[in-house]
Motif scaffolding. Structure first.
Motif, PDB file in Angstrom:
ATOM      1  N   LEU A   1      41.586  49.492  40.501  1.00 57.98           N
ATOM      2  CA  LEU A   1      41.447  50.019  41.854  1.00 57.98           C
ATOM      3  C   LEU A   1      42.762  50.035  42.628  1.00 57.98           C
ATOM      4  O   LEU A   1      42.949  50.863  43.521  1.00 57.98           O
ATOM      5  CB  LEU A   1      40.415  49.196  42.638  1.00 57.98           C
ATOM      6  N   ASP A   2      43.660  49.112  42.315  1.00 59.37           N
ATOM      7  CA  ASP A   2      44.905  49.008  43.069  1.00 59.37           C
ATOM      8  C   ASP A   2      46.052  49.782  42.431  1.00 59.37           C
ATOM      9  O   ASP A   2      47.206  49.656  42.859  1.00 59.37           O
ATOM     10  CB  ASP A   2      45.294  47.534  43.231  1.00 59.37           C
ATOM     11  N   ARG A   3      45.762  50.591  41.425  1.00 56.17           N
ATOM     12  CA  ARG A   3      46.792  51.416  40.820  1.00 56.17           C
ATOM     13  C   ARG A   3      46.915  52.746  41.566  1.00 56.17           C
ATOM     14  O   ARG A   3      46.042  53.134  42.331  1.00 56.17           O
ATOM     15  CB  ARG A   3      46.467  51.694  39.349  1.00 56.17           C
ATOM     16  N   TYR A   4      48.012  53.445  41.293  1.00 55.83           N
ATOM     17  CA  TYR A   4      48.249  54.749  41.891  1.00 55.83           C
ATOM     18  C   TYR A   4      47.874  55.848  40.885  1.00 55.83           C
ATOM     19  O   TYR A   4      47.833  55.598  39.668  1.00 55.83           O
ATOM     20  CB  TYR A   4      49.718  54.888  42.300  1.00 55.83           C
ATOM     21  N   PRO A   5      47.590  57.082  41.361  1.00 59.03           N
ATOM     22  CA  PRO A   5      47.154  58.147  40.445  1.00 59.03           C
ATOM     23  C   PRO A   5      48.079  58.405  39.263  1.00 59.03           C
ATOM     24  O   PRO A   5      47.612  58.697  38.160  1.00 59.03           O
ATOM     25  CB  PRO A   5      47.077  59.376  41.369  1.00 59.03           C
TER      26      PRO A   5
END
Length: 603
Positions: A434-438
Motif C-alpha cells: 500500500l505504501d509503494r508508488y505506481p
C-alpha cells in the motif's frame, strides 16, 4: 503493404546461428534490507530468425529481463548482479553507456509495453520516428520522413502522412502501440524484443502485426524475444517458450511440446486459465431496468486550419449510437482501435462533449451542474486503458485507492485505509504494498490497482476500458471472477470495452460490434459469437489467435487499401448504419455508402 515493400531487405535468413546468449543472469533491486533478487540464474540462447517467447504472470521477471538486455535498468536501484549477456562477441553488461547506445535501437530494438509513457508527449509522431532513424543512420530529413511514413503504413495506421503531424495524446491506445512497433521496425534490427507488443491492439490489427513480425524474420532474419501473457499469441508465433515465475525459469520447451506435455504444475495452471472462444455458456437474458441509456449519441471533433482557424474537417468519432445497459448486466463493446469505443465511455462519464441523450439511473446527464456531475460520477466509475497514465506518480497506492472515498467524504482516515487494504487483497495484491508508488509495480499490477480504485465507491456502473488487457491469464481469470462476484453481490453493471474476443465471449451478456464510430451488429454474446451476421464481425472472430500450436494459421491476406478515415468535410454526413432486427434482439448493420461497403467486403 508488406514489410518487404515498405522497407528494403538487407538479406535473407541463414542457418540458425546464435545471435544472443544469456548465461546465469541475475538482476537484483536495492532495498533497505539489502539486495532483493528479481531474476535468478536465467540462461537461454536466441538464434537468428527464431521467435523465443517468455511467458509468465505479472511480476515474474519478464520485463526486467528485457530491460537488462537493453541496458535500461534503473541503476543503481536495480542492476545486474551476476551472469552475462553476449551479443556480437561482446558482453552487454560490461559495455559503457555510449557503446550501448550504438547497439540499442539499431541492432537490438524494443517495443515497450506502455506506449504513452514511452513516447515523448511534446514531439510529433513523425519527429520521433525520424529522430530514431537519423540517430543510427546517415540519411536526409526527407528520406527519414519517407521511411517513417512507410513504417506507419506497414502497421496499418490510416492516413500516415497526417499521423506524422499528430502528438501521442491525439491517438488511441492501439494507435500509439502501432507507432511504437513502427519505430522499432524502421531500423531493421537483428534482435527485436517485443514486450507485450499486441496488448493494446484489437484482434484484426494484432493479426496484421504478427504477420508483420513474420515478414521481418523472413526478410531480415531478425530474431525475436516475445514477452507476453497471451498464450494464443505464443502458440501462433513462438518456436520455443520459457516460462518464468517469481524471477526463476520454471520450464523451457519447444512450443508444441509445452502445450501438449507441460511439465511444471505452474505451466499447467497457466494453460488452464487461458480463455477460449466458445467456452462462454449461454446465460439467461437480463431483464432489469436500464442503469444507463444512450440515445442517438454523436461525438465529433472539429479540425481547424488556415489563417482564420476555420473548421476544415470533422473527426466523426461516434455517429448516432443508441443502446442501454441494464442493472446487473455486462454489456460489451468490441471493434478496432479508433472505432469509437473509448469515446463512448468518455461521453458516459461527461469527459467529452456530445450530442444526443445520455441517462444514468433515469437522470439526464445533459445540463447537470458541477455538483450534479460529481454525484453522478459516484455512481459511474471508470477503469482506463493505460494504468500508468491514470495513476498519480506522486501518490502512494493506498492513497490512490482511498482518494475517491476522500473526495466524496466517506469514512475517516483509518476506515479509508482499511477499505484500501481490503480492495488490494481482493484484486490479488498484498496489503504490504500500500505504501509503494505506481512505478514500483509491473504493468499488470498497476491495472489491478486501477480496478481496486474503481471499486472503492461500490458504483452502479463500472466502465472497464481494456481493464484486463495488461493482465496475465492467471490474474486475468481471478479479476474476471472478482468482477462477476461483485456483480452478483452488489448488482453492478459493466460496460466492458475490449479487443479480446475470448474474454468478451466468456464474460458478456450482450455485445455490440463497432466500426467507424457506428454499431454494425448487436445481440447476446451467444448470438454474435455463435452466429455472426456481419462480415466485419466474422473477420474479428476469425482473427482471434487459437491457443494451440497445432492450429497455427497461415498469414492473413493484406488489405489492398488503407484503413478508412473518420474524417469528413463540414456539412457532409458520414455513411449511416441501417440496423435490421433479425430476431431475438440481434441487429445487423449495412453501411450505406458504396466505398465503405467495399471496404467491409475486403475485410
Amino acid at each position: 503493404m508488406t514489410l518487404a515493400e515498405a522497407m528494403p531487405p538487407t538479406g535473407a535468413a541463414t542457418a540458425p546461428d546464435i545471435v544472443l546468449r544469456v548465461e546465469g543472469l541475475c538482476v537484483s533491486a536495492r532495498t533497505e534490507a539489502g539486495l532483493k533478487p528479481l531474476v535468478q540464474d536465467l540462461s537461454f540462447d536466441l538464434r537468428k530468425g527464431e521467435t523465443l517467447a517468455i511467458a509468465g504472470e505479472s511480476g515474474s521477471g519478464k520485463s526486467i529481463t528485457s530491460l537488462a538486455i537493453m541496458g535500461l535498468l534503473p541503476q543503481p536501484a536495480v542492476r545486474v548482479t551476476g551472469g552475462s549477456i553476449r551479443f556480437g562477441g561482446q558482453d552487454l553488461t560490461r559495455l559503457s553507456e555510449p557503446a550501448l547506445r550504438a547497439v540499442r535501437g539499431d541492432r537490438i530494438a524494443m517495443i515497450f509495453q506502455e506506449p504513452m509513457t514511452s513516447l515523448n508527449p511534446v514531439m510529433t509522431v513523425g519527429a520521433q520516428l525520424a529522430e530514431a532513424i537519423r540517430a543510427h543512420e546517415v540519411v536526409s530529413r526527407a528520406e527519414a520522413a519517407r521511411r517513417a511514413v512507410a513504417a506507419l503504413r506497414a502497421v496499418r495506421l490510416s492516413e500516415p502522412e497526417r499521423r506524422m503531424q499528430q502528438y501521442p495524446h491525439e491517438l488511441s491506445g492501439g494507435m500509439r502501440q502501432r507507432v511504437m512497433i513502427a519505430m522499432a521496425l524502421a531500423l531493421r534490427p537483428e534482435v527485436l524484443i517485443a514486450d507485450e507488443p499486441t496488448t493494446a491492439l484489437d484482434v484484426t490489427v494484432q493479426r496484421e502485426v504478427l504477420d508483420l513480425l513474420r515478414d521481418l524474420q523472413r526478410d531480415l532474419g531478425t530474431a525475436i524475444i516475445l514477452i507476453t501473457h497471451d498464450m494464443g499469441v505464443v502458440a501462433e508465433m513462438a518456436d520455443r517458450v520459457i516460462v518464468m515465475r517469481q524471477g526463476r525459469q520454471v520450464e523451457t520447451a519447444a512450443t508444441a511440446d509445452l502445450f501438449v506435455r507441460p511439465q511444471a504444475d505452474y505451466t499447467r495452471a497457466l494453460l488452464a486459465a487461458v480463455p477460449r472462444m466458445g467456452q462462454g455458456a449461454p446465460r439467461p437474458p437480463v431483464t432489469s431496468e436500464p442503469i444507463a441509456r444512450l440515445s442517438d449519441v454523436v461525438v465529433r471533433y472539429p479540425l481547424r486550419g488556415g489563417l482564420l482557424g476555420r473548421v476544415t474537417q470533422n473527426v466523426h468519432a461516434v455517429e448516432h449510437v443508441s443502446f442501454d445497459i441494464r442493472k446487473g448486466e455486462t454489456f460489451a463493446l468490441v471493434g478496432e482501435s479508433g472505432c469509437g469505443k473509448s469515446t463512448i465511455a468518455k461521453a458516459l462519464v461527461g469527459l467529452t462533449p456530445h450530442q444526443g441523450r445520455i441517462e444514468i439511473a433515469g437522470q439526464v446527464m445533459e445540463g447537470l451542474d458541477k455538483a450534479g456531475l460529481k454525484a453522478m460520477r459516484r455512481r459511474v466509475q471508470m477503469v482506463f486503458q493505460d494504468p500508468m497514465a491514470a495513476l498519480n506518480p506522486r501518490m502512494r497506492v493506498g492513497e490512490l485507492i482511498a482518494e475517491p472515498l476522500l473526495i466524496h467524504g466517506i469514512g475517516d482516515a483509518a476506515q479509508r485505509r482499511d477499505r484500501a487494504a481490503d480492495l488490494m487483497t481482493r484484486v490479488g495484491l498484498e496489503t504490504a504494498q500500500l505504501d509503494r508508488y505506481p512505478h514500483e509495480f509491473s504493468g499488470g499490477q498497476r491495472q489491478r490497482i486501477c480496478i481496486a480504485r474503481a471499486l472503492a465507491l461500490q458504483p452502479d456502473l463500472i466502465i472497464a476500458d481494456e481493464s484486463v488487457s495488461a493482465l496475465d491469464v492467471s490474474v486475468q481469470a481471478r479479476v474476471l471472477e472478482l468482477l462477476k462476484a461483485l456483480q452478483a453481490d452488489f448488482g453492478i453493471s459493466y460496460l466492458f470495452i475490449s479487443h479480446d474476443m475470448a474474454v468478451v465471449d466468456n464474460i458478456s451478456d450482450r455485445v455490440a460490434v463497432m466500426y467507424l464510430g457506428q454499431i454494425v451488429e448487436m445481440g447476446t454474446h451467444h448470438q454474435v459469437f455463435g452466429n455472426p451476421q456481419h462480415p466485419y464481425t466474422r473477420r474479428l472472430i476469425d482473427a482471434v489467435p487459437v491457443p494451440d500450436p497445432a492450429h497455427r494459421r497461415k498469414p492473413s491476406p493484406r488489405l489492398s487499401a488503407e484503413t478508412p478515415s473518420p474524417l469528413h468535410l463540414p456539412g457532409r454526413e458520414p455513411p449511416r448504419v441501417v440496423l435490421k432486427d433479425i430476431g431475438g434482439g440481434h441487429l445487423v448493420g449495412d453501411l450505406a455508402q458504396a466505398e465503405d461497403r467495399n471496404t467491409i467486403a475486403r475485410l
